[in-house]
Design a protein around this motif. Structure first.
Motif: not given
Lengths: 276, 276
Positions: B51-52, B55-56, B63, B65, B79, B81-82, B108, B233, B238
């Motif tokens: 997450v956040g 995830w980044d 990419y 793999m 993600h 949360a998703e 999450e 981000m 942040e």
């Protein structure tokens, strides 16, 4: 000066919109027929391809097809410029591609479509048959969109793409109420117009209050995430030169939240799905 | 006042960084061993979950793999949360998940990990074993990260994730030079420090010139796209409360270009891959 006339939803051709809506039902049938052809012939994977706004628009269909599709259904949203550079390891001559181009000339899409045709991949396009992309895919694989942004082009593109993708799901037994969907959306255009009219005073209020904000956030998720990007990037950035920051609700709390301060409008696109 | 001392890369623990780098080689071996275990046991799909910022960070491995993997290798970046809201139709008890949490408590990720363990999915985590997430996945499935942002935590996370993912590729015959990769990166930390030092004057110049810009664009693509998001981000939004707009080079020309005007800094992260 006395107000003598109240013009509803300015710069919006209401009659044209309703006429287009009617015509769209027939165009949708053509999309459904193309999906039936693909279902009859078989396919190993479905690729939805766009760039910029068309990529955003196809995202809702990717979401729906992955949500309702069976485990073996492969659906990929690809960006034409990236595909041109990288290809996709799951694309074969049994794959099928749906793409869109309002101008009919989008260079990245044109390049990709030509390469795909060369690979023997079936390509269908929402575009005018006489355009460069239309010529590359062939008129029989084209569905002309009656769309302009002044009269709600996006939602018509959504509808047509859904006629194709949801029909593919239906033929796999995954979206049993496809006929009901078509029936229910047949006359939806009048409702869509009414929604616009009802929202007009609120839109005016929002515009007066926030249009000149130097920076605005837009939060969305799930089926609405593509539209969140499209609204921010295509409508506000590209057409209105507004600085925006769009962010998924899932990631909003992981950074962007820090930038919420007095004077920063935050718009939330609340959907009806599980990502709400 | 006379300048008596020039402090290089302030607030950066150079010795600690090099020590961490040495320790990382051993931690990397543990990651490789975990990948070997997974390869021995078999798997139907690899899920990289964050997450956040996490995830980044995992995006570069997705990419790599997908780029170097064979057609049958399934790798998905999800993600947390998703996933908690939607799940993933391709995840089964034969799947394997790699996740990360510096705090060890990311809610999450914790929720997802617990559900996944309940489903019988193997979960490996870059996190401290004593944290909540570490406890949920079990100490034997944890790799503690010696990372803090002051000393380049991100790149250590990249390295460890790559030890896992590239080893999985290697075991499929897809990344034959894995041992060479390990050998070449073993002493890379001194070089990374030198790069930082060499870039210091340029960084100072950029900071002085652009730090107070009200809005800045960051463009990236391919292997660097995740880092483009992370830098904008996590580092700027942040931590520095800066307004940014990050955009892929593939989509930059489809809208955001319109917002380039005098006073808007545009940073381009130029990679070495085909998306450059």
């Amino acid at each position: 000066m006395k107000e003598t006339e109240k013009i509803e939803i300015m710069h919006f051709d209401q009659e044209g919109y309703l006429e287009d809506g009617k015509a769209l039902y027939e165009t949708g049938k053509k999309m459904t027929a193309l999906a039936d052809k693909v279902a009859d012939e078989g396919y190993d994977a479905v690729f939805l391809m766009g760039v910029g706004g068309t990529w955003d628009e196809l995202m809702q269909l990717e979401y729906l097809m992955n949500k309702f599709g069976d485990r073996d259904l492969e659906v990929y949203l690809i960006h034409a410029a990236e595909w041109n550079a990288m290809g996709h390891k799951r694309m074969t001559e049994k794959s099928v591609v749906l793409t869109a181009s309002e101008s009919g000339t989008t260079p990245e899409v044109l390049e990709a479509v030509k390469k795909m045709k060369g690979m023997g991949v079936r390509v269908y396009a929402m575009t005018k048959p006489e355009g460069l992309i239309g010529q590359a895919v062939g008129a029989e694989n084209c569905v002309a969109m009656a769309s302009d942004h002044g009269s709600g082009g996006c939602e018509k593109g959504y509808y047509l793409a859904d006629c194709f993708g949801l029909r593919l799901l239906n033929r796999r037994g995954c979206f049993p109420k496809f006929d009901l969907f078509i029936e229910q959306t047949k006359d939806i255009w009048k409702d869509m117009l009414d929604i616009r009219k009802r929202f007009e005073p609120r839109a005016e209020e929002l515009a007066k209050k926030y249009a000149l904000a130097p920076y605005t956030m837009f939060i969305g998720s799930g089926a609405l995430w593509g539209e969140t990007i499209l609204f921010s990037m295509c409508i506000l950035e590209e057409m209105q030169w507004k600085r925006t920051r769009y962010i998924t609700s899932a990631d909003f709390f992981h950074g962007t939240l820090e930038l919420v301060e007095p004077g920063v409008p935050v718009f939330l696109f609340m959907g009806e799905d599980e990502n709400r």
